[in-house]
Design a protein around this motif. Structure first.
Motif, PDB file in Angstrom:
ATOM      1  N   ASP A   1      33.053  27.181  18.920  1.00 17.06           N
ATOM      2  CA  ASP A   1      34.128  26.477  18.231  1.00 17.06           C
ATOM      3  C   ASP A   1      33.598  25.519  17.180  1.00 17.06           C
ATOM      4  OD1 ASP A   1      36.178  27.687  19.706  1.00 17.06           O
ATOM      5  OD2 ASP A   1      35.889  26.292  21.355  1.00 17.06           O
ATOM      6  N   GLY A   2      32.322  25.651  16.807  1.00 17.53           N
ATOM      7  CA  GLY A   2      31.753  24.795  15.785  1.00 17.53           C
ATOM      8  C   GLY A   2      31.764  23.339  16.207  1.00 17.53           C
ATOM      9  N   LEU A   3      31.980  22.456  15.244  1.00 20.32           N
ATOM     10  CA  LEU A   3      31.967  21.022  15.526  1.00 20.32           C
ATOM     11  C   LEU A   3      33.148  20.592  16.386  1.00 20.32           C
ATOM     12  CD1 LEU A   3      30.894  19.763  11.985  1.00 20.32           C
ATOM     13  CD2 LEU A   3      29.473  19.838  14.056  1.00 20.32           C
ATOM     14  N   ALA A   4      34.158  21.448  16.512  1.00 23.18           N
ATOM     15  CA  ALA A   4      35.329  21.115  17.317  1.00 23.18           C
ATOM     16  C   ALA A   4      35.212  21.617  18.750  1.00 23.18           C
ATOM     17  CB  ALA A   4      36.585  21.697  16.670  1.00 23.18           C
ATOM     18  N   SER A   5      34.020  22.002  19.183  1.00 23.37           N
ATOM     19  CA  SER A   5      33.877  22.606  20.500  1.00 23.37           C
ATOM     20  C   SER A   5      34.159  21.599  21.609  1.00 23.37           C
ATOM     21  CB  SER A   5      32.468  23.183  20.681  1.00 23.37           C
ATOM     22  OG  SER A   5      31.538  22.170  20.961  1.00 23.37           O
ATOM     23  N   ALA A   6      34.782  22.078  22.665  1.00 23.63           N
ATOM     24  CA  ALA A   6      35.077  21.222  23.815  1.00 23.63           C
ATOM     25  C   ALA A   6      33.790  20.768  24.487  1.00 23.63           C
ATOM     26  CB  ALA A   6      35.966  21.972  24.806  1.00 23.63           C
ATOM     27  N   GLY A   7      32.772  21.632  24.465  1.00 20.26           N
ATOM     28  CA  GLY A   7      31.494  21.270  25.072  1.00 20.26           C
ATOM     29  C   GLY A   7      30.849  20.086  24.378  1.00 20.26           C
ATOM     30  N   LEU A   8      30.911  20.064  23.055  1.00 21.15           N
ATOM     31  CA  LEU A   8      30.349  18.932  22.315  1.00 21.15           C
ATOM     32  C   LEU A   8      31.126  17.659  22.622  1.00 21.15           C
ATOM     33  CD1 LEU A   8      28.488  17.612  20.275  1.00 21.15           C
ATOM     34  CD2 LEU A   8      29.972  18.480  18.443  1.00 21.15           C
ATOM     35  N   ALA A   9      32.448  17.740  22.656  1.00 27.95           N
ATOM     36  CA  ALA A   9      33.259  16.556  22.966  1.00 27.95           C
ATOM     37  C   ALA A   9      32.911  15.993  24.343  1.00 27.95           C
ATOM     38  CB  ALA A   9      34.743  16.903  22.883  1.00 27.95           C
ATOM     39  N   ARG A  10      32.706  16.882  25.324  1.00 26.45           N
ATOM     40  CA  ARG A  10      32.323  16.430  26.673  1.00 26.45           C
ATOM     41  C   ARG A  10      30.952  15.775  26.643  1.00 26.45           C
ATOM     42  NH1 ARG A  10      34.579  21.398  28.251  1.00 26.45           N
ATOM     43  NH2 ARG A  10      32.492  22.332  28.329  1.00 26.45           N
ATOM     44  N   ALA A  11      29.998  16.395  25.933  1.00 24.65           N
ATOM     45  CA  ALA A  11      28.646  15.837  25.860  1.00 24.65           C
ATOM     46  C   ALA A  11      28.662  14.450  25.228  1.00 24.65           C
ATOM     47  CB  ALA A  11      27.739  16.775  25.075  1.00 24.65           C
ATOM     48  N   LEU A  12      29.485  14.262  24.207  1.00 29.32           N
ATOM     49  CA  LEU A  12      29.567  12.964  23.549  1.00 29.32           C
ATOM     50  C   LEU A  12      30.176  11.909  24.468  1.00 29.32           C
ATOM     51  CD1 LEU A  12      30.774  14.200  20.043  1.00 29.32           C
ATOM     52  CD2 LEU A  12      28.505  13.284  20.593  1.00 29.32           C
ATOM     53  N   ARG A  13      31.163  12.299  25.258  1.00 28.67           N
ATOM     54  CA  ARG A  13      31.775  11.352  26.188  1.00 28.67           C
ATOM     55  C   ARG A  13      30.829  10.953  27.310  1.00 28.67           C
ATOM     56  NH1 ARG A  13      36.320  14.854  25.602  1.00 28.67           N
ATOM     57  NH2 ARG A  13      35.840  15.825  27.611  1.00 28.67           N
ATOM     58  N   SER A  14      29.833  11.800  27.606  1.00 25.03           N
ATOM     59  CA  SER A  14      28.929  11.535  28.723  1.00 25.03           C
ATOM     60  C   SER A  14      27.672  10.777  28.308  1.00 25.03           C
ATOM     61  CB  SER A  14      28.532  12.859  29.392  1.00 25.03           C
ATOM     62  OG  SER A  14      27.716  13.637  28.521  1.00 25.03           O
ATOM     63  N   LEU A  15      27.543  10.419  27.037  1.00 26.11           N
ATOM     64  CA  LEU A  15      26.385   9.648  26.596  1.00 26.11           C
ATOM     65  C   LEU A  15      26.387   8.265  27.232  1.00 26.11           C
ATOM     66  CD1 LEU A  15      26.342  10.509  22.767  1.00 26.11           C
ATOM     67  CD2 LEU A  15      24.877  11.461  24.571  1.00 26.11           C
ATOM     68  N   ALA A  16      25.226   7.595  27.209  1.00 25.99           N
ATOM     69  CA  ALA A  16      25.130   6.244  27.768  1.00 25.99           C
ATOM     70  C   ALA A  16      26.171   5.323  27.140  1.00 25.99           C
ATOM     71  CB  ALA A  16      23.719   5.697  27.550  1.00 25.99           C
ATOM     72  N   VAL A  17      26.377   5.477  25.833  1.00 28.09           N
ATOM     73  CA  VAL A  17      27.484   4.812  25.136  1.00 28.09           C
ATOM     74  C   VAL A  17      28.414   5.920  24.674  1.00 28.09           C
ATOM     75  CG1 VAL A  17      28.173   3.319  23.222  1.00 28.09           C
ATOM     76  CG2 VAL A  17      26.009   2.913  24.401  1.00 28.09           C
ATOM     77  N   PRO A  18      29.534   6.164  25.369  1.00 37.13           N
ATOM     78  CA  PRO A  18      30.397   7.293  25.029  1.00 37.13           C
ATOM     79  C   PRO A  18      30.861   7.249  23.576  1.00 37.13           C
ATOM     80  CG  PRO A  18      31.024   6.363  27.138  1.00 37.13           C
ATOM     81  CD  PRO A  18      30.027   5.416  26.541  1.00 37.13           C
ATOM     82  N   ALA A  19      30.880   8.438  22.964  1.00 39.87           N
ATOM     83  CA  ALA A  19      31.269   8.549  21.554  1.00 39.87           C
ATOM     84  C   ALA A  19      32.483   9.450  21.426  1.00 39.87           C
ATOM     85  CB  ALA A  19      30.106   9.094  20.726  1.00 39.87           C
ATOM     86  N   HIS A  20      33.237   9.231  20.355  1.00 42.02           N
ATOM     87  CA  HIS A  20      34.448  10.010  20.066  1.00 42.02           C
ATOM     88  C   HIS A  20      34.232  10.768  18.763  1.00 42.02           C
ATOM     89  CE1 HIS A  20      38.663  11.083  20.143  1.00 42.02           C
ATOM     90  NE2 HIS A  20      38.793  10.676  18.895  1.00 42.02           N
ATOM     91  N   ILE A  21      34.774  11.973  18.687  1.00 39.38           N
ATOM     92  CA  ILE A  21      34.626  12.801  17.500  1.00 39.38           C
ATOM     93  C   ILE A  21      35.983  13.011  16.830  1.00 39.38           C
ATOM     94  CG2 ILE A  21      34.761  14.908  18.902  1.00 39.38           C
ATOM     95  CD1 ILE A  21      32.909  16.255  16.811  1.00 39.38           C
ATOM     96  N   LEU A  22      36.002  12.866  15.506  1.00 41.95           N
ATOM     97  CA  LEU A  22      37.151  13.253  14.689  1.00 41.95           C
ATOM     98  C   LEU A  22      36.761  14.509  13.937  1.00 41.95           C
ATOM     99  CD1 LEU A  22      38.350   9.862  13.122  1.00 41.95           C
ATOM    100  CD2 LEU A  22      39.156  10.979  15.213  1.00 41.95           C
ATOM    101  N   CYS A  23      37.536  15.566  14.094  1.00 42.48           N
ATOM    102  CA  CYS A  23      37.197  16.830  13.450  1.00 42.48           C
ATOM    103  C   CYS A  23      38.492  17.546  13.070  1.00 42.48           C
ATOM    104  CB  CYS A  23      36.359  17.701  14.385  1.00 42.48           C
ATOM    105  SG  CYS A  23      35.688  19.192  13.630  1.00 42.48           S
ATOM    106  N   GLY A  24      38.420  18.338  12.019  1.00 44.51           N
ATOM    107  CA  GLY A  24      39.599  19.042  11.536  1.00 44.51           C
ATOM    108  C   GLY A  24      40.172  18.353  10.317  1.00 44.51           C
TER     109      GLY A  24
END
Length: 306
Positions: free
Chosen positions: A262-285
């Protein structure tokens, strides 16, 4: 100023050296100022590289995958979400080569080029941090844009821009024309990662998003169109809401490549970003990106003198 994460060195990480290297105490002169190595109080094999008094890189001598800074953890998560295998990567603003060390450990067989304006800094980093040798990592001293222009078309998978003069990126690395040259160097579907440091109201980040979007529009064609998920911005929510200064990672994919999930909008990437030591949010689309950019105008090269 980049912020450190709370991650500590992992004993399961690859070992790069068996003993403590001979590191200098206090500032060392470089081609463009000074570099100072600040050792972690509890772990002297964890080092913050200070350039002219500003934190620039974090080096874990025992675990190259521990990049230390929040924005580099975000970049690593984006890279980890890509297709497995070695990558050809260009680092604009190599500094201590923390990202290059991480890519080399995470993606065996990768070939990388580290470019930095400070020739002496590159020499010191090579001697202090046991960097991968050529052709795994080649180091070049020079201006990032000038060096980028020498690279062949469609020759690399990833370009990372992490260039600062003081607390800001030089203006000639912010324009549509510069981004178009980045896209030229990238293979179809290649990834452009940007470290954008900004403060409320995020005027610089909004202009950078508008600029990258304009560059993507300019290189897209009817036969090689843009996709809806080819541009994203990633950071922690407090920065996105313009509540404080912070680092925003901008990610863009060059047109024409095969679809990578799903490119930069992949659910896997969003989950990985939320699980970082400092959770991150992605804006895409296009909708989210357009709302963030707002009325920001793309940055362009100044007209040549008459």
């Amino acid at each position: 100023m980049a912020r450190r994460t709370s991650r500590r060195s992992s004993s399961s990480g690859p070992l790069t050296q068996t003993g403590q290297p001979d590191l200098p105490a206090g500032p060392v002169e470089t081609s463009s100022g000074t570099v100072e190595l600040v050792l972690d109080r509890d772990d002297h094999r964890s080092i913050t590289v200070m350039l002219n008094g500003v934190p620039s890189s974090f080096i874990d001598l025992d675990d190259p995958t521990n990049v230390g800074f929040e924005y580099m953890e975000i970049m690593s998560a984006v890279l980890d979400d890509r297709t497995e295998g070695p990558l050809d990567v260009v680092h604009l603003g190599a500094a201590g080569c923390a990202m290059a060390r991480s890519v080399d450990a995470r993606r065996p067989g990768s070939r990388q080029i580290g470019i930095d304006i400070d020739a002496r800094l590159l020499e010191l980093a090579r001697s202090w941090f046991d960097l991968p040798r050529s052709p795994r990592l080649r180091l070049r001293a020079g201006d990032a844009r000038e060096q980028l222009a020498t690279l062949a078309t469609s020759s690399v998978d990833v370009v990372v821009r992490d260039v600062f003069a003081g607390d800001s990126t030089p203006g000639h690395l912010l324009t549509v024309e510069f981004v178009v040259d980045v896209l030229r160097v990238l293979r179809p579907g290649g990834l452009y990662l940007v470290n954008c440091a900004d403060k409320p109201p995020l005027s610089t980040a909004r202009a950078e998003v508008a600029t990258i979007r304009a560059a993507l529009d300019s290189v897209a064609t009817d036969s090689v169109p843009r996709t809806d998920d080819d541009l994203a911005l990633i950071t922690e929510p407090a920065v996105l809401k313009a509540r404080r200064y912070g680092n925003i990672v901008l990610a863009a994919t060059a047109p024409g490549g095969p679809r990578d999930g799903d490119g930069l909008a992949s659910a896997g990437l969003a989950r990985a970003l939320r699980s970082l030591a400092v959770p991150a949010h992605i804006l895409c689309g296009p909708d989210e990106v357009s709302r963030f950019a707002g009325t920001a105008v793309p940055l362009i090269d100044p007209a040549p003198p008459a």
